[in-house]
Design a protein around this motif. Structure first.
Motif: not given
Length: 125
Positions: A30-33, A54, A95, A97-100
């Motif tokens: 899980n990674t944030f924008k 994402g 990233f 956008e927030d990405t999974v």
């Protein structure tokens, strides 16, 4: 970059095959924008990165003696797409956008094995 392969769909729903191979580990990341990840290469390992949800920018370049070779591959990877990071390929992810992600690793991911195989780029150019 590649679309996920092997979509099977019927009245019950769907199954999407995201990767085939002899993987040593599978991770959900899980990674944030705005975040930056990777900035490394693997001596012998590598991985498929599948974007579950994402968008990210994926960059890579073969490892050479040139200290500033410039990125040879720069592409956006969006929901439902995947990209492969092979051995001796410096790679970076940014990233949008927030990405999974789902990462299917070719090499082992226990701490000792991963650290021996991974070379970080301190400049994260």
């Amino acid at each position: 970059m590649a679309q996920a392969t092997g979509l099977m769909k019927d009245e019950r729903g769907e199954i999407i095959n995201i990767a085939q191979g002899d993987f040593k580990a599978v991770q959900v990341i899980n990674t944030f924008k705005g975040a930056v990840r990777s900035c490394h290469y693997h001596k012998t390992g590598g991985h498929w990165l599948y974007v579950l949800v994402g968008r990210m920018i994926y960059k890579e370049v073969p490892v050479t003696s040139d200290p500033n070779p410039g990125w040879e591959t720069v592409r956006e990877v969006a929901t439902g797409e995947k990209v492969r990071s092979g051995p001796m390929m410096l790679h970076k992810t940014e990233f949008l956008e927030d990405t999974v992600l789902i990462s299917c690793a070719i090499g082992p991911l226990d701490t000792v094995s991963y650290e021996v195989d991974t070379v970080r780029d301190p400049l994260c150019r």
